[in-house]
Scaffold this active site. Structure first.
Site: not given
Ligand code: GNR
Ligand code: NI
Length: 173
Positions: A46, A98, A139, A143
């Site tokens: 994501g 990330l 999640h 953000h």
């Molecule tokens: O790549 C991502 N893996 C993930 C794993 C568990 C819960 C949420 C995520 S989102 C993350 C990418 C990211 O930072 N998206 O904002």
């Molecule tokens: Ni994230």
């Protein structure tokens, strides 16, 4: 194909509430395309626009991915997403981000959600998510509200992670 630089914590932009999109136009569709490129390249499941420094309520997700051995990619692009329903049972998932590189922590969230949003054609849609997709969409919406997964864990663990990330930034600059 365009890759956008990803902002990492601590950064005040990651704590800022993003603005709703007024009109879903070509500029938004270009942003979505670039966000897909950036997410798949990272790779991540994501990405929120805030993470590439664009303070707009736009997110992309694909919990399958482009290089999965099993299953086809499942890209989703959500504009102005709003959670309209959450299940009363929770699920715990080890999350990463990330924008919080190299750190992982268990986060408890509702196990299922419904999300109302605009698609890239400006049409209203509803997503029903469970499993990893439910975790991911919550999640990403966090953000857009200036919230990171570390805001859901203890202050002790959060501060430890943020101090380590700050130290890395200071060493790099
Ligand atoms: O790549 C991502 N893996 C993930 C794993 C568990 C819960 C949420 C995520 S989102 C993350 C990418 C990211 O930072 N998206 O904002
Ligand atoms: Ni994230």
């Amino acid at each position: 194909m365009a890759l956008l630089p990803i902002i990492t914590a601590p950064d005040p932009r990651l704590k800022t509430v993003a603005d709703p999109v007024a009109v879903v136009d070509g500029e938004i569709r270009k942003l979505v395309d670039d966000m897909y490129d950036t997410m798949y390249d990272a790779p991540g499941i994501g990405l929120a626009a805030v993470q590439v420094g664009v303070m707009k309520r736009v997110l992309v997700m694909d919990v399958i991915g482009k290089n999965a051995k099993e299953g086809d990619p499942q890209p989703h692009a959500l504009i102005n997403p709003e959670i309209t329903w959450v299940s009363d049972h929770d699920s715990t998932y080890e999350e990463g981000c990330l924008s919080v590189p190299q750190h992982y922590a268990e986060v408890v969230r509702p196990a299922e959600v419904k999300v109302k949003y605009l698609d890239v054609d400006g049409q209203e849609q509803e997503l029903e998510a469970d499993g990893l997709l439910a975790t991911c969409v919550q999640h990403e919406i966090d953000h857009l509200d200036g919230i990171l997964f570390v805001d859901h864990i203890s202050a002790l663990k959060r501060n430890m992670i943020l101090r380590k990330l700050l130290k890395i930034k200071k060493q790099a600059s």
